[in-house]
Design a protein around this motif. Structure first.
Motif, PDB file in Angstrom:
ATOM      1  N   MET A 117      35.538  39.934  44.142  1.00 14.71           N
ATOM      2  CA  MET A 117      35.822  38.608  44.622  1.00 14.71           C
ATOM      3  C   MET A 117      36.185  37.872  43.477  1.00 14.71           C
ATOM      4  O   MET A 117      36.982  36.780  43.739  1.00 14.71           O
ATOM      5  CB  MET A 117      34.541  38.341  45.471  1.00 14.71           C
ATOM      6  CG  MET A 117      34.662  38.916  46.976  1.00 14.71           C
ATOM      7  SD  MET A 117      36.288  38.346  47.645  1.00 14.71           S
ATOM      8  CE  MET A 117      35.770  36.791  48.188  1.00 14.71           C
ATOM      9  N   ARG A 118      35.209  37.989  42.448  1.00 18.67           N
ATOM     10  CA  ARG A 118      35.414  36.973  41.312  1.00 18.67           C
ATOM     11  C   ARG A 118      36.805  36.907  40.612  1.00 18.67           C
ATOM     12  O   ARG A 118      37.473  36.165  40.171  1.00 18.67           O
ATOM     13  CB  ARG A 118      34.426  37.271  40.276  1.00 18.67           C
ATOM     14  CG  ARG A 118      33.065  36.620  40.509  1.00 18.67           C
ATOM     15  CD  ARG A 118      32.063  36.627  39.363  1.00 18.67           C
ATOM     16  NE  ARG A 118      30.529  35.969  39.601  1.00 18.67           N
ATOM     17  CZ  ARG A 118      29.571  36.866  39.598  1.00 18.67           C
ATOM     18  NH1 ARG A 118      29.801  38.087  39.474  1.00 18.67           N
ATOM     19  NH2 ARG A 118      28.541  36.348  39.820  1.00 18.67           N
ATOM     20  N   ALA A 119      37.423  38.478  40.646  1.00 21.86           N
ATOM     21  CA  ALA A 119      38.638  38.641  39.975  1.00 21.86           C
ATOM     22  C   ALA A 119      39.768  38.069  40.954  1.00 21.86           C
ATOM     23  O   ALA A 119      40.797  37.248  40.480  1.00 21.86           O
ATOM     24  CB  ALA A 119      38.851  40.090  40.142  1.00 21.86           C
ATOM     25  N   VAL A 120      39.483  37.919  42.461  1.00 21.52           N
ATOM     26  CA  VAL A 120      40.547  37.357  43.201  1.00 21.52           C
ATOM     27  C   VAL A 120      40.621  35.948  42.857  1.00 21.52           C
ATOM     28  O   VAL A 120      41.804  35.218  42.912  1.00 21.52           O
ATOM     29  CB  VAL A 120      39.960  37.762  44.707  1.00 21.52           C
ATOM     30  CG1 VAL A 120      41.190  36.762  45.627  1.00 21.52           C
ATOM     31  CG2 VAL A 120      40.255  39.186  44.935  1.00 21.52           C
ATOM     32  N   ALA A 121      39.248  35.445  42.795  1.00 17.87           N
ATOM     33  CA  ALA A 121      39.251  33.809  42.840  1.00 17.87           C
ATOM     34  C   ALA A 121      39.758  33.326  41.500  1.00 17.87           C
ATOM     35  O   ALA A 121      40.758  32.632  41.307  1.00 17.87           O
ATOM     36  CB  ALA A 121      37.779  33.441  42.655  1.00 17.87           C
ATOM     37  N   VAL A 122      39.529  33.921  40.248  1.00 18.27           N
ATOM     38  CA  VAL A 122      40.102  33.651  39.049  1.00 18.27           C
ATOM     39  C   VAL A 122      41.462  33.933  38.805  1.00 18.27           C
ATOM     40  O   VAL A 122      42.297  33.096  38.160  1.00 18.27           O
ATOM     41  CB  VAL A 122      39.332  34.401  37.819  1.00 18.27           C
ATOM     42  CG1 VAL A 122      39.644  35.758  37.482  1.00 18.27           C
ATOM     43  CG2 VAL A 122      39.462  33.507  36.392  1.00 18.27           C
ATOM     44  N   LEU A 123      41.923  35.000  39.256  1.00 22.06           N
ATOM     45  CA  LEU A 123      43.508  35.169  39.160  1.00 22.06           C
ATOM     46  C   LEU A 123      44.214  34.408  40.075  1.00 22.06           C
ATOM     47  O   LEU A 123      45.148  33.558  39.700  1.00 22.06           O
ATOM     48  CB  LEU A 123      43.642  36.803  39.990  1.00 22.06           C
ATOM     49  CG  LEU A 123      43.448  37.753  38.887  1.00 22.06           C
ATOM     50  CD1 LEU A 123      43.592  39.109  39.858  1.00 22.06           C
ATOM     51  CD2 LEU A 123      44.187  37.872  37.794  1.00 22.06           C
ATOM     52  N   ALA A 124      43.689  33.801  41.164  1.00 22.02           N
ATOM     53  CA  ALA A 124      44.317  32.986  42.048  1.00 22.02           C
ATOM     54  C   ALA A 124      44.526  31.381  41.373  1.00 22.02           C
ATOM     55  O   ALA A 124      45.609  30.797  41.307  1.00 22.02           O
ATOM     56  CB  ALA A 124      43.793  32.480  43.443  1.00 22.02           C
ATOM     57  N   VAL A 125      43.263  31.059  40.713  1.00 23.25           N
ATOM     58  CA  VAL A 125      43.549  29.965  39.741  1.00 23.25           C
ATOM     59  C   VAL A 125      44.204  29.983  38.780  1.00 23.25           C
ATOM     60  O   VAL A 125      45.267  28.944  38.415  1.00 23.25           O
ATOM     61  CB  VAL A 125      42.019  29.551  39.334  1.00 23.25           C
ATOM     62  CG1 VAL A 125      41.943  28.056  38.647  1.00 23.25           C
ATOM     63  CG2 VAL A 125      41.217  29.131  40.752  1.00 23.25           C
ATOM     64  N   VAL A 126      44.155  30.891  37.876  1.00 20.23           N
ATOM     65  CA  VAL A 126      44.852  30.977  36.529  1.00 20.23           C
ATOM     66  C   VAL A 126      46.467  31.140  36.973  1.00 20.23           C
ATOM     67  O   VAL A 126      47.088  30.394  36.441  1.00 20.23           O
ATOM     68  CB  VAL A 126      44.565  32.314  35.912  1.00 20.23           C
ATOM     69  CG1 VAL A 126      45.515  32.512  34.840  1.00 20.23           C
ATOM     70  CG2 VAL A 126      43.209  32.027  35.371  1.00 20.23           C
ATOM     71  N   VAL A 160      37.864  48.638  42.168  1.00 22.52           N
ATOM     72  CA  VAL A 160      38.530  49.475  41.384  1.00 22.52           C
ATOM     73  C   VAL A 160      38.154  48.708  39.904  1.00 22.52           C
ATOM     74  O   VAL A 160      37.754  47.620  39.745  1.00 22.52           O
ATOM     75  CB  VAL A 160      39.880  49.505  41.341  1.00 22.52           C
ATOM     76  CG1 VAL A 160      40.162  50.118  42.839  1.00 22.52           C
ATOM     77  CG2 VAL A 160      40.458  47.995  41.332  1.00 22.52           C
ATOM     78  N   SER A 161      38.202  49.499  38.900  1.00 24.98           N
ATOM     79  CA  SER A 161      37.747  49.211  37.447  1.00 24.98           C
ATOM     80  C   SER A 161      38.491  47.735  36.839  1.00 24.98           C
ATOM     81  O   SER A 161      38.075  46.956  36.470  1.00 24.98           O
ATOM     82  CB  SER A 161      38.198  50.295  36.689  1.00 24.98           C
ATOM     83  OG  SER A 161      36.949  51.435  36.885  1.00 24.98           O
ATOM     84  N   PRO A 162      39.862  47.828  37.322  1.00 24.63           N
ATOM     85  CA  PRO A 162      40.568  46.541  36.465  1.00 24.63           C
ATOM     86  C   PRO A 162      39.766  45.387  37.228  1.00 24.63           C
ATOM     87  O   PRO A 162      39.806  44.332  36.707  1.00 24.63           O
ATOM     88  CB  PRO A 162      41.903  46.896  36.921  1.00 24.63           C
ATOM     89  CG  PRO A 162      42.200  48.201  37.149  1.00 24.63           C
ATOM     90  CD  PRO A 162      40.719  48.742  37.742  1.00 24.63           C
ATOM     91  N   MET A 163      39.550  45.462  38.562  1.00 23.38           N
ATOM     92  CA  MET A 163      39.245  44.069  39.290  1.00 23.38           C
ATOM     93  C   MET A 163      37.818  44.007  38.969  1.00 23.38           C
ATOM     94  O   MET A 163      37.370  42.721  38.518  1.00 23.38           O
ATOM     95  CB  MET A 163      39.097  44.486  40.647  1.00 23.38           C
ATOM     96  CG  MET A 163      40.528  44.690  41.088  1.00 23.38           C
ATOM     97  SD  MET A 163      41.533  42.887  41.273  1.00 23.38           S
ATOM     98  CE  MET A 163      40.875  42.136  42.496  1.00 23.38           C
ATOM     99  N   ARG A 164      37.085  44.959  38.640  1.00 26.96           N
ATOM    100  CA  ARG A 164      35.701  44.739  38.052  1.00 26.96           C
ATOM    101  C   ARG A 164      35.604  43.960  36.669  1.00 26.96           C
ATOM    102  O   ARG A 164      34.859  43.235  36.271  1.00 26.96           O
ATOM    103  CB  ARG A 164      34.881  46.151  37.940  1.00 26.96           C
ATOM    104  CG  ARG A 164      34.383  46.482  39.209  1.00 26.96           C
ATOM    105  CD  ARG A 164      33.670  47.831  39.299  1.00 26.96           C
ATOM    106  NE  ARG A 164      33.206  48.312  40.544  1.00 26.96           N
ATOM    107  CZ  ARG A 164      32.050  48.074  40.925  1.00 26.96           C
ATOM    108  NH1 ARG A 164      31.331  47.082  40.268  1.00 26.96           N
ATOM    109  NH2 ARG A 164      31.586  48.465  42.118  1.00 26.96           N
ATOM    110  N   ALA A 165      36.558  44.733  35.875  1.00 26.98           N
ATOM    111  CA  ALA A 165      36.724  44.089  34.430  1.00 26.98           C
ATOM    112  C   ALA A 165      37.240  42.601  34.468  1.00 26.98           C
ATOM    113  O   ALA A 165      36.706  41.603  33.722  1.00 26.98           O
ATOM    114  CB  ALA A 165      37.633  44.737  33.886  1.00 26.98           C
TER     115      ALA A 165
END
Length: 700
Positions: free
Chosen positions: A1-10, A284-289
């Motif tokens: 979920m953090r990945a979704v949030a930060v990708l959206a903002v960036v 998945v690993s990329p999202m966790r990273a």
């Protein structure tokens, strides 16, 4: 979920097409924080009957403050090296308040400041959300402890018994969410900057996350299929908001429900079926990273995107913006490896709340200290050129009853003096040491001039009762100046004339609201500008009731979709020209002479900031006439004014030679910002405005 949030903002900040609403990633972060922090506090309270505040705040300090301070210090230094001095000094203030986690309220107050929309974005703008989160960390433990205390008092339970039931905490958080959401909806309509930046109007999103964790047992009882559907629905809501929203969306408002509910559904679904549905994708690993570096990436991405164009010397295209985003991601990896994790997991610090708090205090003090030091090292910019004589314009009043030729000659006489001063300054290179007003004082003029000019703000709908000059006599000439802020900026000139000519002067002006009957959406309020329409009605009623002899009309010419405003028209287009004719005819029908003042040239920069970075090359901030002046638009406005029965004043010669429009004339700074005149230059032009008014009155 953090990945979704930060990708959206960036990706939103990188202006990637299709992600105009990516700013909702911050809302997702808020829900995540509410979920995690409420869960942490509840579990401790449920286990021990209380919350160890030193341990809680020590963990937060160790986790968040070192990385934030490190990025802040580097951003401060980079701002000092790359930004023009005036803009850099503003950034230093932003950096200091960001280090203290109160920048959200600094930016909120800047939203109230009328000059704020013209100022470049701060490299610390994104720290507002960290301020909200830190303030949340201070409030939430008190909320949990206060609820436990209240339960003990009401039910006469022991400390352990008071924290063993989740239901009272659910009720409290539901009440907090309801009150905060109500406040947010109201503030979104009347003051979006308040709703956007403040904790009270964002607390409902954090409370929603808390409600999810307190109801986790109910979520776990959902069938896997139902949980999977809820998760995919939540993720779809977030992505829909990213795609369909834009900076023109009224936000937070009702729109914020979409990503907030979406985030709650995804997290709740994770409680119900963590290995099914969207949980597989998010796990998945990329999202966790990406999730692991999300905090540092959020810290780095915005200053890199803001400062990179200054480093390379030109704006970034899409590919370059994506490259900058990737570079900031690389910096995030380094920050995680060498700052976040080593300090977060170091045993001597981790085991001691006192050492953790001390670490956070040292990090914060370092960032604040660097900001304060840079305010001393980078002083306010001052011109280095030889003192220049102040321009003067000698007025030759025309006796009443003179021929129109005499009025034309008087106008030509004063205009020629201004044009000579403009021509003499066209090739000025070095900012004079006696610049008036000084560069550091120019921005402050905007608000003070508009307060003195009686300009109505975005929320006021009645015409101001603002009369100056000869207000006691019943036989005096009444002159009304009507329009938006570009009418208000002429107040110093008209006020000077009113005192000399014994006029009764009425300033009828409102921010962002031209008098023409065009549909306006407020760029500040992000909605239909209904207050503008109401104000127009009051102004027209005032003009019909008071019968001024002369009405001077002017406005900004930056309205329309091409210039960043959301209106369905642009300045000078057919709708604009037709509306101007109708307006002039309507005012003339009320018995007044009409003088439409043409536009001032567009300098294409915030002039004081530009000059602060080009103290030895004023021409770098002085635009060519061909780009600063819309000759066709002025000609169309002139014809429209004459068709309505009024008179039009093309003011271009008061600002430009045939080739250039200098931003300093003599020792006088022409612009306060990106288009409004300084008080000094408006006063200088008073004789010309007076000659124009005299001629208009004589024609009547």
């Amino acid at each position: 979920m953090r990945a979704v949030a930060v990708l959206a903002v960036v990706l939103f900040h990188a202006a990637v097409p299709g992600l105009g609403g990516g700013y909702v990633g911050v809302d997702v972060f808020f829900v995540i924080s509410g979920f995690l922090i409420t869960g942490l506090l509840w579990r401790e309270a449920n286990t021990t009957g209380t919350v160890g505040l030193r341990r809680f705040y020590g963990a937060r300090a160790r986790r968040l403050l070192p990385a934030s301070a490190a990025v802040g210090v580097i951003t401060l230094i980079a701002s000092a090296l790359l930004l023009p001095p005036l803009r850099a000094r503003t950034a230093f203030g932003d950096g200091i308040t960001s280090a203290l986690y109160v920048s959200n309220y600094r930016f909120l107050l800047q939203g109230v400041d009328y000059s704020a929309p013209s100022m470049p974005l701060s490299p610390f703008q994104h720290y507002w959300s960290l301020g909200v989160e830190e303030q949340f960390y201070f409030v939430w433990p008190a909320l949990i402890l206060g609820t436990a205390w209240l339960i003990r008092r009401v039910r006469r339970r022991t400390r352990a018994e008071a924290t063993s039931s989740q239901r009272p905490y659910v009720v409290v958080l539901a009440l907090v969410a309801a009150m905060s959401l109500t406040l947010s909806l109201v503030a979104s309509y009347w003051g979006p900057f308040i709703a956007f930046f403040s904790l009270p109007t964002r607390a409902w999103q954090l409370a929603i996350g808390g409600l999810v964790v307190l109801t986790a047992d109910q979520w776990r009882r959902l069938p896997p299929r139902t949980g999977a559907i809820a998760g995919w629905t939540g993720l779809a809501l977030i992505l829909l908001a990213c795609n369909r929203f834009s900076t023109d969306t009224l936000y937070p408002g009702f729109a914020a429900l979409l990503p907030t509910v979406g985030a709650a559904l995804v997290i709740g679904a994770g409680c119900a079926a963590p290995v099914h549905g969207c949980g597989r994708l998010l796990g998945v690993s990329p999202m966790r990273a990406i999730g692991r570096i999300s905090y540092s990436w959020y810290l780095w991405h915005w200053p890199v995107l803001v400062l990179a164009p200054l480093l390379i010397g030109h704006p970034l295209g899409l590919a370059a913006r994506l490259a900058a985003a990737m570079i900031s991601g690389g910096l995030a990896v380094l920050t995680l490896r060498y700052i976040e994790n080593p300090l977060r997991f170091a045993d001597p610090i981790r085991r001691s709340p006192g050492r953790s708090l001390a670490l956070g205090g040292v990090a914060t003090a370092a960032a604040v200290g660097v900001g304060l030091a840079l305010l001393v090292v980078v002083p306010n910019p001052v011109g280095r050129g030889a003192p220049t004589a102040a321009p003067t314009v000698a007025e030759a009043p025309t006796p009443a009853g003179s021929t129109m030729g005499a009025y034309d000659a008087a106008l030509q006489h004063v205009t020629a003096q201004v044009q000579a001063a403009v021509a003499a300054s066209a090739d000025l290179k070095v900012v004079p040491s006696n610049l008036n007003p000084p560069l550091a004082d120019a921005a402050a003029e905007l608000n003070t001039m508009f307060v003195g000019g009686c300009m109505r703000n975005a929320w006021q709908v009645t015409a101001s009762d603002c009369a100056t000059g000869d207000i006691a006599s019943t036989t005096t000439t009444t002159v009304a100046v009507v329009g938006d802020s570009h009418a208000a900026m002429w107040n110093p000139a008209f006020h000077k004339l009113a005192e000399k000519r014994h006029w009764r002067l009425e300033m009828l002006t409102k921010a962002g609201c031209p008098l023409m009957d065009l549909p306006i959406d407020s760029d500040t309020l992000h909605r239909e500008y209904t207050e503008c329409e109401q104000w127009r009605g009051h102004v027209m009623a005032r003009l019909r009731a008071e019968h001024p002899r002369l009405v001077a009309i002017t406005m900004a010419r930056a309205y329309g979709t091409e210039n960043g405003f959301p209106e369905p028209f642009t300045s000078y287009d057919s709708a604009w020209i037709e509306s101007l004719t109708r307006l002039v005819h309507q005012v003339r029908s009320a018995g007044a002479e009409v003088l439409v003042l043409g536009p001032t040239p567009d300098p294409h920069s915030v002039v004081p900031i530009c000059l602060s970075g080009h103290l030895d090359d004023v021409t770098a901030c002085s635009p060519p006439r061909s780009t600063a002046v819309n000759e066709r638009g002025i000609a169309a406005e002139s014809a429209a004014t004459k068709a309505g029965g009024g008179q039009y004043a093309d003011l271009t010669g008061l600002f430009c030679t045939t080739n250039r429009c200098p931003v300093i004339v003599g020792n006088t700074l022409v612009y306060q910002d990106n288009g409004h005149l300084t008080t000094e230059y408006a006063r200088l032009l008073a004789p010309v405005i007076g000659a124009l008014a005299d001629r208009a009155l004589a024609r009547g």
